[in-house]
Design a protein around this motif. Structure first.
Motif, short mmCIF file in Angstrom:
data_model
loop_
_atom_site.label_atom_id
_atom_site.label_comp_id
_atom_site.label_asym_id
_atom_site.label_seq_id
_atom_site.Cartn_x
_atom_site.Cartn_y
_atom_site.Cartn_z
N ILE A 57 0.86 -1.18 0.00
CA ILE A 57 0.00 0.00 0.00
C ILE A 57 0.90 1.23 0.00
CG2 ILE A 57 -1.80 1.27 1.24
CD1 ILE A 57 -2.44 -1.39 2.70
N VAL A 58 0.53 2.25 -0.77
CA VAL A 58 1.23 3.53 -0.75
C VAL A 58 0.21 4.60 -0.40
CG1 VAL A 58 2.41 5.25 -2.18
CG2 VAL A 58 2.99 2.83 -2.41
N VAL A 59 0.58 5.44 0.57
CA VAL A 59 -0.30 6.51 1.03
C VAL A 59 0.44 7.82 0.86
CG1 VAL A 59 -1.54 7.47 3.01
CG2 VAL A 59 -1.34 4.98 2.75
N GLY A 60 -0.26 8.85 0.43
CA GLY A 60 0.39 10.14 0.30
C GLY A 60 -0.58 11.30 0.44
N MET A 74 -0.42 -4.17 -8.46
CA MET A 74 -0.82 -4.89 -7.25
C MET A 74 -0.72 -4.03 -5.99
SD MET A 74 -1.66 -7.65 -8.69
CE MET A 74 -1.83 -9.02 -7.59
N VAL A 75 -0.25 -2.79 -6.13
CA VAL A 75 -0.11 -1.90 -4.98
C VAL A 75 -1.36 -1.03 -4.86
CG1 VAL A 75 1.23 0.03 -4.02
CG2 VAL A 75 2.40 -1.86 -5.16
N LYS A 76 -1.95 -1.03 -3.68
CA LYS A 76 -3.11 -0.17 -3.43
C LYS A 76 -2.59 1.24 -3.17
CE LYS A 76 -7.30 -0.08 -0.60
NZ LYS A 76 -8.08 -0.82 0.41
N VAL A 77 -3.14 2.23 -3.85
CA VAL A 77 -2.68 3.61 -3.72
C VAL A 77 -3.79 4.44 -3.10
CG1 VAL A 77 -1.71 5.61 -4.90
CG2 VAL A 77 -1.21 3.30 -5.75
N ILE A 78 -3.47 5.10 -1.99
CA ILE A 78 -4.45 5.89 -1.25
C ILE A 78 -3.93 7.31 -1.10
CG2 ILE A 78 -5.75 6.12 0.90
CD1 ILE A 78 -5.14 3.11 1.41
N ALA A 79 -4.75 8.28 -1.43
CA ALA A 79 -4.43 9.68 -1.21
C ALA A 79 -5.32 10.18 -0.08
CB ALA A 79 -4.68 10.50 -2.48
N VAL A 80 -4.73 10.96 0.81
CA VAL A 80 -5.49 11.58 1.88
C VAL A 80 -5.80 13.01 1.43
CG1 VAL A 80 -5.53 12.25 4.30
CG2 VAL A 80 -4.33 10.17 3.60
N ARG A 81 -7.08 13.37 1.43
CA ARG A 81 -7.47 14.70 0.95
C ARG A 81 -6.74 15.77 1.75
NH1 ARG A 81 -11.04 16.17 -2.49
NH2 ARG A 81 -12.23 14.25 -2.36
N LEU A 114 -8.60 6.25 6.25
CA LEU A 114 -7.33 5.65 5.84
C LEU A 114 -7.12 4.31 6.54
CD1 LEU A 114 -4.53 5.62 4.52
CD2 LEU A 114 -3.72 7.06 6.39
N TYR A 115 -7.36 4.29 7.83
CA TYR A 115 -7.21 3.07 8.62
C TYR A 115 -8.10 1.96 8.06
CZ TYR A 115 -7.37 0.03 12.76
OH TYR A 115 -7.31 -1.04 13.62
N GLN A 116 -9.36 2.29 7.73
CA GLN A 116 -10.28 1.29 7.19
C GLN A 116 -9.81 0.77 5.83
OE1 GLN A 116 -12.68 -0.18 8.89
NE2 GLN A 116 -12.06 1.12 10.59
N GLU A 117 -9.28 1.64 4.99
CA GLU A 117 -8.78 1.22 3.67
C GLU A 117 -7.55 0.33 3.81
OE1 GLU A 117 -9.99 1.25 0.74
OE2 GLU A 117 -11.70 2.53 1.14
N VAL A 118 -6.69 0.64 4.77
CA VAL A 118 -5.51 -0.20 5.00
C VAL A 118 -5.96 -1.58 5.46
CG1 VAL A 118 -3.46 -0.54 6.46
CG2 VAL A 118 -3.90 1.69 5.40
#
Length: 151
Positions: A57-60, A74-81, A114-118
């Protein structure tokens, strides 16, 4: 990164914070941050792509690392607004929205989402069907216009 590491099961999750090249950290600050037991801070010239190749997972937030991760299907990508909308003319939420609309990046509003998506990550799922589908047809023109706006 520290808040996320503190909430996650230390036996199952390792959070790696890739420090920006201009960030400076003392040994004491690093030790204090890593006291959670599942947080590692990476400083120096390590290429972000090397970190991504080892990640699930990559978060930014305002992070070019988000875009660096997109070719890895295969990497889940999450952006925090980003809550700071007006810090520059290049508003990150607007830039990311096109990528979010294509389904390549998930946008979350806060640490709770974010926690729920992880926790919702499932190994073996392809998160992007077509590598590089996130680049719009007019990406080159948009990028040049962005650069020109800074010149």
């Amino acid at each position: 990164a520290r808040n996320l590491a503190e909430r996650l099961d230390k036996q199952k999750y390792l959070v790696v914070y890739k420090a920006h090249g201009s960030e400076t950290w003392s040994e004491e600050e690093i030790r204090h941050a890593e006291e959670t037991g599942n947080l590692q801070i990476m400083i120096g010239g390590l290429d972000i792509r090397e970190v991504i190749e080892l990640s699930d997972i990559v978060v930014g937030v305002r992070s070019s690392g988000i875009f660096d991760a997109l070719p890895y299907s295969m990497v889940k990508v999450i952006a925090v607004r980003d809550k700071a909308e007006n810090f520059s003319e290049a508003r990150p939420n607007e830039i990311l929205q096109e990528v979010v609309d294509k389904g390549d990046v998930l946008m979350v509003e806060d640490e709770g989402e974010l926690y729920q998506e992880v926790l919702g990550y499932k190994r073996g799922i392809m998160y992007r069907d077509k590598v590089n589908s996130f680049w719009p047809v007019d990406a080159a023109e948009k990028f040049r216009a962005l650069v020109d706006s800074y010149l």
